[in-house]
Write a protein that holds these residues in place. Sequence first.
Motif, PDB file in Angstrom:
ATOM      1  N   VAL A 159      -0.580   1.668   5.735  1.00 28.49           N
ATOM      2  CA  VAL A 159       0.369   2.776   5.874  1.00 28.49           C
ATOM      3  C   VAL A 159       0.965   3.124   4.502  1.00 28.49           C
ATOM      4  O   VAL A 159       1.050   4.297   4.126  1.00 28.49           O
ATOM      5  N   GLY A 160       1.366   2.116   3.765  1.00 24.98           N
ATOM      6  CA  GLY A 160       1.927   2.339   2.429  1.00 24.98           C
ATOM      7  C   GLY A 160       0.958   3.025   1.496  1.00 24.98           C
ATOM      8  O   GLY A 160       1.330   3.947   0.754  1.00 24.98           O
ATOM      9  N   LEU A 161      -0.300   2.588   1.519  1.00 24.96           N
ATOM     10  CA  LEU A 161      -1.301   3.225   0.652  1.00 24.96           C
ATOM     11  C   LEU A 161      -1.529   4.678   1.055  1.00 24.96           C
ATOM     12  O   LEU A 161      -1.775   5.529   0.197  1.00 24.96           O
ATOM     13  N   TYR A 162      -1.424   4.952   2.320  1.00 27.18           N
ATOM     14  CA  TYR A 162      -1.600   6.324   2.812  1.00 27.18           C
ATOM     15  C   TYR A 162      -0.412   7.204   2.424  1.00 27.18           C
ATOM     16  O   TYR A 162      -0.572   8.359   2.047  1.00 27.18           O
ATOM     17  N   LEU A 163       0.801   6.640   2.527  1.00 26.64           N
ATOM     18  CA  LEU A 163       2.016   7.429   2.281  1.00 26.64           C
ATOM     19  C   LEU A 163       2.314   7.655   0.805  1.00 26.64           C
ATOM     20  O   LEU A 163       2.924   8.669   0.445  1.00 26.64           O
TER      21      LEU A 163
END
Length: 164
Positions: A159-163
């Motif tokens: 999720v962090g890499l996506y955001l």
Amino acid sequence: MTAQRYSAMLARLRAHPRLCRGIHLAAQASVALVYLLYAGLLAWLARQGDARLLRAVLVPAAVFLLGTALRAAIDRPRPYEAFGQPPLFPKDTRGKSMPSRHAFSAAGIAVTAWYVWPPLGVPAGALALVIAVTRVLSGVHYPGDVLAGLAFGSAAAWVGLYLI
């Protein structure tokens, strides 16, 4: 894990001192190696001037901070507290067993390594699994603690890499 299973597991392991030393070595080495791998990854990204460096720093840091807050909020007792029997190796931390910080940190690093260079994610993921298994065998976490840690660390990192 029940008190009886916990006690039986530790008794079987303690009956084999070489195996205990091997578990201890695997626990320490896997943690050291995953952090060395991560430091090498960051150094390589910095040397290359790669824009992914910011993500590679921020995402595992966020996973660590969020996971630490989550485990403080849950504050589950550790097996050796609940069952009144010492773990395989000296440890006196109270509570904060779920999710395993070692497991979610290693999982977050493994996902980040995979994001940067998938072939590096494979050994990082394997190290995360070794860390998780040795935390249970050492008697400092329940199996659910490390599974939750691996799941949380992996999902939060993706999720962090996506955001970011």
